[in-house]
Scaffold this motif. Structure first.
Motif, PDB file in Angstrom:
ATOM      1  N   ASN A 101       0.862  -1.188   0.000  1.00 60.17           N
ATOM      2  CA  ASN A 101       0.000   0.000   0.000  1.00 60.17           C
ATOM      3  C   ASN A 101       0.890   1.228   0.000  1.00 60.17           C
ATOM      4  O   ASN A 101       1.803   1.332   0.815  1.00 60.17           O
ATOM      5  CB  ASN A 101      -0.924   0.025   1.213  1.00 60.17           C
ATOM      6  N   TYR A 151      -4.982   4.626  -3.289  1.00 60.96           N
ATOM      7  CA  TYR A 151      -3.679   4.025  -3.069  1.00 60.96           C
ATOM      8  C   TYR A 151      -3.762   2.520  -2.856  1.00 60.96           C
ATOM      9  O   TYR A 151      -2.775   1.887  -2.609  1.00 60.96           O
ATOM     10  CB  TYR A 151      -3.000   4.666  -1.873  1.00 60.96           C
ATOM     11  N   ASN A 152      -4.937   1.970  -2.956  1.00 61.49           N
ATOM     12  CA  ASN A 152      -5.133   0.550  -2.745  1.00 61.49           C
ATOM     13  C   ASN A 152      -4.558  -0.221  -3.929  1.00 61.49           C
ATOM     14  O   ASN A 152      -4.795   0.120  -5.081  1.00 61.49           O
ATOM     15  CB  ASN A 152      -6.641   0.278  -2.602  1.00 61.49           C
ATOM     16  N   SER A 153      -3.806  -1.273  -3.645  1.00 57.99           N
ATOM     17  CA  SER A 153      -3.194  -2.045  -4.732  1.00 57.99           C
ATOM     18  C   SER A 153      -4.247  -2.699  -5.616  1.00 57.99           C
ATOM     19  O   SER A 153      -4.016  -2.904  -6.811  1.00 57.99           O
ATOM     20  CB  SER A 153      -2.255  -3.104  -4.161  1.00 57.99           C
ATOM     21  N   PRO A 208      -8.811   5.806   0.538  1.00 62.02           N
ATOM     22  CA  PRO A 208      -7.985   4.608   0.532  1.00 62.02           C
ATOM     23  C   PRO A 208      -8.020   3.862  -0.799  1.00 62.02           C
ATOM     24  O   PRO A 208      -7.077   3.196  -1.148  1.00 62.02           O
ATOM     25  CB  PRO A 208      -8.575   3.749   1.656  1.00 62.02           C
TER      26      PRO A 208
END
Length: 176
Positions: free
Chosen positions: A115, A144-146, A141
């Motif tokens: 992350n 930037y969450n994979s 979130p």
């Protein structure tokens, strides 16, 4: 109405056929099969060029979006390995170079477990931060969450495949 439609279609077909026989002032017919073939080849080549440039621009846009999301550039070469080792005090160290004084292990990273978090104040790393504890602002979130980054690349691959498929379809129409 039905007969009028048949009549209109018949007139249009006859008008197109007549263009093959009526001559221009220079003696050439207004329409010929070679003319149609040349025009369709030009259109096909333009479509291929457009789809290639569209694919390039989509790839560039996705790379730029990925760089903006993660703050990192994407390299096509293989990434450098990451090494880890433990010192005499039991402290673990991670580096892009192996330990000079002992044995190091290569760490395999799973992109789904990574992350990316934006550092608000990097001065804390040098010990000159104004306050040791400074909360990070709440960010979305999912940015930037994979998983969302992986979804972005999957969508890019789908777009690339669709453009390639359409290019092949355009090439197949060259049989005029």
């Amino acid at each position: 109405m039905k007969y009028f439609t048949y009549l209109a279609v018949s007139v249009m077909i006859i008008a197109v056929i007549v263009l093959f026989y009526i001559k221009k002032p220079n003696g050439q017919p207004w329409l010929s099969t070679s003319h149609i073939y040349n025009e369709s080849t030009e259109i096909k080549n333009e479509m291929i060029a457009l789809s290639s440039s569209a694919l390039d621009s989509i790839t560039s846009a996705i790379t730029t979006a990925g760089e903006k999301i993660t703050g990192a550039t994407f390299e096509t070469e293989t990434p450098k390995p990451i090494y880890k080792w433990q010192d005499e005090q039991g402290q673990w160290h991670f580096s892009d170079v192996p330990n000079k004084n002992g044995k190091s292990e290569v760490v395999k990273l799973n992109p789904a477990d990574i992350n990316v978090v934006v550092a608000e104040d990097t001065a804390i790393l040098s010990g000159s931060a104004k306050s040791a504890v400074k909360p990070f602002p709440q960010r979305a979130p999912e940015v930037y969450n994979s998983e969302s980054i992986n979804k972005l690349f999957e969508d890019a691959e789908k777009a690339k495949k669709r453009i390639e498929q359409r290019s092949k379809e355009v090439e197949s129409f060259s049989g005029f």
